[in-house]
Design a protein around this motif. Sequence first.
Motif, PDB file in Angstrom:
ATOM      1  N   GLN A 111       0.816  -1.214   0.000  1.00 24.96           N
ATOM      2  CA  GLN A 111       0.000   0.000   0.000  1.00 24.96           C
ATOM      3  C   GLN A 111       0.850   1.264   0.000  1.00 24.96           C
ATOM      4  O   GLN A 111       0.555   2.215  -0.730  1.00 24.96           O
ATOM      5  CB  GLN A 111      -0.920   0.001   1.222  1.00 24.96           C
ATOM      6  CG  GLN A 111      -1.792   1.252   1.331  1.00 24.96           C
ATOM      7  CD  GLN A 111      -2.665   1.236   2.573  1.00 24.96           C
ATOM      8  OE1 GLN A 111      -2.651   0.274   3.343  1.00 24.96           O
ATOM      9  NE2 GLN A 111      -3.423   2.302   2.768  1.00 24.96           N
ATOM     10  N   TYR A 112       1.916   1.278   0.800  1.00 26.73           N
ATOM     11  CA  TYR A 112       2.631   2.528   1.056  1.00 26.73           C
ATOM     12  C   TYR A 112       3.957   2.681   0.307  1.00 26.73           C
ATOM     13  O   TYR A 112       4.420   3.804   0.115  1.00 26.73           O
ATOM     14  CB  TYR A 112       2.926   2.663   2.554  1.00 26.73           C
ATOM     15  CG  TYR A 112       1.733   3.036   3.391  1.00 26.73           C
ATOM     16  CD1 TYR A 112       1.224   4.334   3.369  1.00 26.73           C
ATOM     17  CD2 TYR A 112       1.111   2.103   4.214  1.00 26.73           C
ATOM     18  CE1 TYR A 112       0.134   4.688   4.144  1.00 26.73           C
ATOM     19  CE2 TYR A 112       0.015   2.447   4.995  1.00 26.73           C
ATOM     20  CZ  TYR A 112      -0.466   3.741   4.954  1.00 26.73           C
ATOM     21  OH  TYR A 112      -1.555   4.091   5.718  1.00 26.73           O
ATOM     22  N   GLU A 113       4.595   1.583  -0.071  1.00 24.21           N
ATOM     23  CA  GLU A 113       5.943   1.687  -0.629  1.00 24.21           C
ATOM     24  C   GLU A 113       5.950   2.569  -1.879  1.00 24.21           C
ATOM     25  O   GLU A 113       5.237   2.295  -2.844  1.00 24.21           O
ATOM     26  CB  GLU A 113       6.486   0.307  -0.983  1.00 24.21           C
ATOM     27  CG  GLU A 113       7.944   0.342  -1.411  1.00 24.21           C
ATOM     28  CD  GLU A 113       8.512  -1.054  -1.595  1.00 24.21           C
ATOM     29  OE1 GLU A 113       9.737  -1.207  -1.457  1.00 24.21           O
ATOM     30  OE2 GLU A 113       7.735  -1.986  -1.875  1.00 24.21           O
ATOM     31  N   PRO A 114       6.758   3.642  -1.893  1.00 23.92           N
ATOM     32  CA  PRO A 114       6.769   4.553  -3.050  1.00 23.92           C
ATOM     33  C   PRO A 114       7.356   3.874  -4.288  1.00 23.92           C
ATOM     34  O   PRO A 114       8.374   3.194  -4.224  1.00 23.92           O
ATOM     35  CB  PRO A 114       7.662   5.710  -2.582  1.00 23.92           C
ATOM     36  CG  PRO A 114       7.709   5.598  -1.092  1.00 23.92           C
ATOM     37  CD  PRO A 114       7.603   4.136  -0.791  1.00 23.92           C
ATOM     38  N   LYS A 115       6.671   4.074  -5.400  1.00 23.79           N
ATOM     39  CA  LYS A 115       7.127   3.525  -6.679  1.00 23.79           C
ATOM     40  C   LYS A 115       6.863   4.556  -7.770  1.00 23.79           C
ATOM     41  O   LYS A 115       5.886   5.306  -7.706  1.00 23.79           O
ATOM     42  CB  LYS A 115       6.383   2.226  -7.020  1.00 23.79           C
ATOM     43  CG  LYS A 115       6.628   1.087  -6.065  1.00 23.79           C
ATOM     44  CD  LYS A 115       5.874  -0.164  -6.461  1.00 23.79           C
ATOM     45  CE  LYS A 115       4.384  -0.046  -6.173  1.00 23.79           C
ATOM     46  NZ  LYS A 115       4.073  -0.045  -4.736  1.00 23.79           N
ATOM     47  N   VAL A 116       7.734   4.558  -8.765  1.00 27.18           N
ATOM     48  CA  VAL A 116       7.515   5.375  -9.959  1.00 27.18           C
ATOM     49  C   VAL A 116       7.542   4.435 -11.158  1.00 27.18           C
ATOM     50  O   VAL A 116       8.542   3.754 -11.400  1.00 27.18           O
ATOM     51  CB  VAL A 116       8.587   6.469 -10.119  1.00 27.18           C
ATOM     52  CG1 VAL A 116       8.323   7.279 -11.389  1.00 27.18           C
ATOM     53  CG2 VAL A 116       8.611   7.387  -8.903  1.00 27.18           C
TER      54      VAL A 116
END
Length: 264
Positions: free
Chosen positions: A242-247
């Motif tokens: 849910q939270y892990e930042p990804k681009v």
Amino acid sequence: MQQQEIHKFLERYFHANGCEITDKGPGYMTVQLTIDLDKELMNRPFYWHYLEKTGGIPNPMQLTLITNQQLAPPHIKGEVIHFGSPRLHQIFDSARNLAGYIRLYENHRQAPGKQVPLRPWLGMNIRVSYQCDRKRDVFKSIGLQLINGQMVESFHDRLLGMSLTPKIPDYSFTLSPLIMPGSGVFRVANFIKAEIEQEDHKWADEARKRWQKDLTLLEHFYEEAEEKGESYENEKTALQEQYEPKVNISIINGGLFYLTDNAV
């Protein structure tokens, strides 16, 4: 994805597919669909089947889309479009299906008899998705000249101001690329990645703080348990997802465009 970006994307999509925008203003547009796009978007298979059987006159629908309810006049009635709306996702899918790759030539106006060289450009429309427990999409249109490596942004907007044709115009010849399209895609991807690295990533730091806060609550909930077990691991994994930042960078569509020397 900002509403203004959605509005520009929709304009490009309908123009690219031969539709006339019959009315537009701040926050809305009305589009006269082509037969193909009516079939693509409006879910009227029985109508088109009946028409083809009877030889009737086709009557493609008009579509009014409201991209900003605050800006659109109150009397305008239509579908409200925002990121996450079913219609917008339908159009995203349609754009991928209909326009994966094209080849067009500038329909220049030069004196007859004079041979005009057309230079190859790789054009790519790209979506950059910033994802954590929230999501933001940014659309970029990049053009790469395949001879000298010149790169320009807002490439599709520049193309909208040109007359383009799928057939090479008379008195024209194409120049061979020194940069192969596959290598060009790699260059554009690296350009996008370099831009992203220079951006402010406060959004990612804030997402990690929210992630840590929920992890602390999870640990507190299980602190008296003798064995945390599978449910704990599942919830911990769910928080990471849910939270892990990804681009994520994805190509919507692209093509080769053969343009005169001063077109861009």
